[in-house]
Motif scaffolding. Structure first.
Motif: not given
Length: 266
Positions: A142-143, A149-152, A249-254, A257-262
């Protein structure tokens, strides 16, 4: 039997002397033999992941006292130690392989301990063990971005198909992590069902792509294992695990969000 609640046992390494990276989630060969003896003495009926999900999907009844025995990653001890015990009892199981961790020409070098080779995987399949997918390099799916993801998923599917002659139909999420996007991609890749962790009994209402499992580890004694089989006090036994999972889970969601913003800025 739509309301059936099924224990799905999640194993990793079966080893007398595991390394530090796998020790906590390993069981000794002696413990595994004792645990399978308890399954047999309880009159339980082991199924593969595909069998359980297929029966639920078709509305067919389950056998008396169903149970699943599953292994993640692909450690060599599954062949060396677990297979003879399964054969002795006439039990089936499901092995979820991270294809890039297995020994051989596809090995990426990421395996945490001594891993299976493909010939051993073929021998397990010939003995009636279902071989499922567990990604190629065991990332937190999910990260990942869509392409990674598709490759994995597809690399894992294609290697199992090439080595065994048929694509895997069952999948287990590395670390148990998934999301709606991941589950949709797992389905699109051709997997018919997938297992999470959850440390709870599996139920049909969870859906075929989020079935729960219970963790068996080195600290799991006979009394706790019996409770897992009976579905007693599981929530209390894994309360600490759930608290850690929720916090992470809270850490991973954050991070997501940072990856999407980047990605949106580049």
């Amino acid at each position: 039997m739509d309301d059936a609640r099924v224990p799905v046992l999640m194993y990793h390494s079966v080893a007398g002397e595991p390394n530090d990276a796998t020790r906590a989630l390993s069981v000794t060969p002696e413990a595994f033999a004792e645990q399978m003896g308890m399954v047999g003495a309880s009159g339980m009926t082991p199924l593969t992941t595909a069998e359980l999900a297929g029966r639920w999907r078709a509305g067919r009844p389950l056998p008396p006292r169903p149970v699943l025995v599953t292994f993640d990653d692909g450690y060599e001890g599954v062949h060396r130690h677990a297979l003879p015990v399964l054969a002795e009892h006439g039990f089936t199981a499901t092995l979820f392989v991270s294809t890039g961790w297995l020994r051989g020409r596809h090995d990426t070098g990421g395996g945490l301990d001594t891993m299976l080779g493909w010939e051993q995987v073929r021998q397990l399949a010939a003995a009636g063990v279902e071989i499922g997918g567990h990604s190629h390099t065991h990332p937190q799916l999910d990260q990942l971005g869509d392409d990674a993801l598709r490759f994995e998923l597809t690399r894992c599917r294609d290697l199992v198909a090439a080595e065994l002659g048929a694509p895997p139909v069952s999948f287990a999420y590395p670390y148990g992590y998934s999301s709606r996007r991941v589950r949709e991609e797992v389905r699109a890749t051709g997997y018919a069902q997938a297992l999470a962790v959850g440390n709870a009994l599996a139920e049909r209402r969870q859906g075929p792509y989020a079935l729960h499992r219970v963790t068996v580890r080195r600290s799991t004694g006979a009394e706790e294992f019996e409770r897992l089989l009976q579905g007693r006090a599981i929530a209390r036994g894994f309360a600490g695990d759930r608290a850690l999972t929720k916090g992470y889970a809270v850490v991973r969601r954050a991070r997501q969000v940072r990856r999407k913003a980047f990605r949106s800025r580049v």
